[in-house]
Design a protein around this motif. Structure first.
Motif, short mmCIF file in Angstrom:
data_model
loop_
_atom_site.label_atom_id
_atom_site.label_comp_id
_atom_site.label_asym_id
_atom_site.label_seq_id
_atom_site.Cartn_x
_atom_site.Cartn_y
_atom_site.Cartn_z
N GLU A 253 37.30 7.91 28.21
CA GLU A 253 38.20 8.83 28.91
C GLU A 253 37.46 10.07 29.38
OE1 GLU A 253 41.80 9.72 26.78
OE2 GLU A 253 41.98 7.67 26.05
N PRO A 254 37.23 10.19 30.67
CA PRO A 254 36.56 11.40 31.17
C PRO A 254 37.45 12.62 31.01
CG PRO A 254 37.23 10.01 33.00
CD PRO A 254 37.53 9.25 31.74
N ARG A 255 36.83 13.75 30.64
CA ARG A 255 37.56 15.02 30.53
C ARG A 255 37.78 15.64 31.90
NH1 ARG A 255 34.36 18.97 26.93
NH2 ARG A 255 35.49 20.28 28.36
N SER A 256 36.84 15.37 32.82
CA SER A 256 36.90 15.96 34.15
C SER A 256 36.04 15.11 35.08
CB SER A 256 36.38 17.40 34.11
OG SER A 256 35.05 17.44 33.65
N ALA A 257 35.99 15.51 36.36
CA ALA A 257 35.19 14.79 37.34
C ALA A 257 34.46 15.77 38.24
CB ALA A 257 36.06 13.85 38.18
N CYS A 258 33.38 15.29 38.83
CA CYS A 258 32.57 16.09 39.75
C CYS A 258 32.15 15.19 40.90
CB CYS A 258 31.33 16.60 39.01
SG CYS A 258 30.08 17.35 40.06
N GLY A 259 32.28 15.67 42.12
CA GLY A 259 31.80 14.93 43.29
C GLY A 259 30.63 15.67 43.90
N SER A 260 29.43 15.06 43.89
CA SER A 260 28.27 15.75 44.42
C SER A 260 27.16 14.77 44.80
CB SER A 260 27.73 16.73 43.39
OG SER A 260 26.63 17.45 43.91
N ASP A 261 26.41 15.13 45.84
CA ASP A 261 25.20 14.42 46.21
C ASP A 261 23.97 15.28 45.91
OD1 ASP A 261 26.49 12.14 47.01
OD2 ASP A 261 26.48 12.63 49.13
N PHE B 143 26.44 22.38 36.91
CA PHE B 143 27.87 22.69 36.86
C PHE B 143 28.76 21.69 36.14
CE2 PHE B 143 26.29 24.75 40.80
CZ PHE B 143 26.43 26.06 40.37
N THR B 144 28.28 20.50 35.84
CA THR B 144 29.17 19.54 35.17
C THR B 144 29.30 19.83 33.69
OG1 THR B 144 27.37 17.98 34.81
CG2 THR B 144 28.74 17.63 36.77
N LYS B 145 30.37 19.36 33.12
CA LYS B 145 30.60 19.46 31.69
C LYS B 145 30.36 18.08 31.08
CE LYS B 145 32.50 23.66 31.87
NZ LYS B 145 32.45 24.07 33.23
N GLU B 146 30.05 18.05 29.79
CA GLU B 146 29.85 16.75 29.15
C GLU B 146 31.14 15.95 29.18
OE1 GLU B 146 30.49 17.37 24.41
OE2 GLU B 146 28.56 17.99 25.22
N SER C 284 35.31 22.67 36.85
CA SER C 284 35.57 24.12 36.74
C SER C 284 36.88 24.40 36.01
CB SER C 284 35.60 24.75 38.13
OG SER C 284 36.72 24.31 38.86
N GLU C 285 37.69 23.38 35.82
CA GLU C 285 39.01 23.59 35.21
C GLU C 285 39.06 23.25 33.72
OE1 GLU C 285 42.39 22.59 38.13
OE2 GLU C 285 40.77 21.16 38.59
N VAL C 286 37.95 22.82 33.16
CA VAL C 286 37.93 22.50 31.73
C VAL C 286 36.94 23.39 31.02
CG1 VAL C 286 38.62 20.09 32.07
CG2 VAL C 286 36.20 20.67 31.99
#
Length: 117
Positions: free
Chosen positions: A24-32, A40-43, A114-116
């Motif tokens: 279960e991911p806590r959050s998501a990030c979209g980046s190239d 900037f990502t969280k574990e 950024s929201e977690v």
């Protein structure tokens, strides 16, 4: 939300580690930009990217990411898939563009990094 649900929402194909889709991911990030991923990502986040080289897996491992989704119909090279299997990082691929894939996940409740806390 589990990675299995992410697969359904994004109409994605599993490329590696199907046995780990209950994560279960806590959050998501979209980046190239892998430097942004590192900064900037969280574990336990999910990465959506158009990059398909093995560096994506190494970055995911260093950042303690829970999985990677390749967008825009991109397919990783065999070395990338092999590394993901070795590192136990699930890989998914979707035909959706990054904007739409991120939007679908956000609308279904998966927050951005950024929201977690």
């Amino acid at each position: 939300m589990t990675l299995r649900e992410v697969k359904e929402i994004l109409e994605a194909e599993v490329l590696a580690c199907e046995d780990l889709l209950d994560r279960e991911p806590r959050s998501a990030c979209g980046s190239d930009l892998l430097s942004d991923v590192l900064a900037f990502t969280k574990e336990n986040s999910l990465l959506l990217t158009g990059l398909t080289n093995p560096q994506v897996i190494r970055t995911a491992e260093m950042s303690d990411l829970i999985g990677v989704v390749f967008v825009r119909g991109k397919r990783p090279e065999p070395a990338t898939i092999e590394l993901a299997v070795m590192k136990k990082i699930p890989l998914l691929a979707t035909r959706l563009p990054m904007y739409e894939a991120c939007g679908r996940l956000y609308m279904r409740g998966l927050r951005g990094c950024s929201e977690v806390e």
